[in-house]
Enzyme design. Structure first.
Site, short mmCIF file in Angstrom:
data_model
loop_
_atom_site.label_atom_id
_atom_site.label_comp_id
_atom_site.label_asym_id
_atom_site.label_seq_id
_atom_site.Cartn_x
_atom_site.Cartn_y
_atom_site.Cartn_z
N CYS A 1 14.03 17.14 -15.23
CA CYS A 1 13.13 17.85 -14.06
C CYS A 1 13.55 19.57 -14.33
O CYS A 1 14.32 19.82 -14.70
CB CYS A 1 13.62 17.46 -12.68
SG CYS A 1 13.29 15.69 -12.37
N GLU B 1 14.33 21.31 -11.87
CA GLU B 1 15.41 21.87 -11.20
C GLU B 1 16.85 21.85 -12.02
O GLU B 1 17.58 22.52 -12.29
CB GLU B 1 15.58 20.85 -9.88
CG GLU B 1 14.62 21.09 -8.96
CD GLU B 1 13.67 19.91 -8.83
OE1 GLU B 1 13.06 19.73 -8.03
OE2 GLU B 1 13.40 19.65 -10.36
N CYS C 1 13.34 14.99 -6.92
CA CYS C 1 13.50 13.59 -6.84
C CYS C 1 14.95 13.27 -6.35
O CYS C 1 15.78 14.23 -6.19
CB CYS C 1 13.20 13.08 -8.25
SG CYS C 1 14.44 13.41 -9.41
N CYS D 1 17.52 14.67 -8.86
CA CYS D 1 17.70 15.99 -8.58
C CYS D 1 18.51 16.29 -7.15
O CYS D 1 19.78 17.14 -7.36
CB CYS D 1 16.53 16.81 -8.60
SG CYS D 1 15.69 17.04 -10.29
#
Length: 138
Positions: free
Chosen positions: A58, A60, A93, A96
């Site tokens: 991701c 992040e 998510c 994360c």
């Protein structure tokens, strides 16, 4: 859950995340479809886009990885964006959320609340009863 209003620097963080996505957007081969930005407590900002693969990463993860690689350890705020999302904000998510809780349990996350308003929240509020490493001492 306590929410915080967005500041001018939060809006700038969102803009930087959208900009990195615009420069790298690819919904075909690599599927770079989310832009992320993390602001450290010293004011430095690190950017990332999601990377597709068997497991993928991701935006992040990529942003915090860049920050940690640069030696950062004190984080303030993080955001993930997509230009077609409501207010251009994408919530983290579950994976994360756990990663953020582990690396920066006091970080604030910019996202939309239940009413669709852009707010900041503490990551620990996004992951109640989070997994914590068990330390066994002799």
């Amino acid at each position: 859950m306590k929410t915080y209003s967005l500041t001018q620097s939060d809006h700038e963080l969102i803009s930087m995340a959208l900009d990195v996505l615009e420069r790298n957007f690819d919904d075909g081969v690599y599927n770079h479809t989310v832009g992320g930005a993390i602001r450290c407590k010293n004011g430095k900002v690190y950017l990332g886009v999601n990377c597709d693969g068997i497991h993928g990463s991701c935006a992040e993860y990529i942003a915090i990885g860049a920050a940690i690689t640069a030696g950062e350890r004190d984080f303030d705020t993080i955001v993930a964006t997509h230009d077609k999302a409501h207010n251009c904000l994408v919530p983290p998510c579950g994976n994360c959320r756990q990663m953020l809780f582990k690396y920066c349990p006091d970080i604030k996350v910019i996202l939309n609340d239940e009413k669709g308003n852009s707010v900041k929240v503490e990551v620990k509020d996004l992951l109640p009863l989070a997994y914590k490493r068990i330390v066994v001492s002799d």
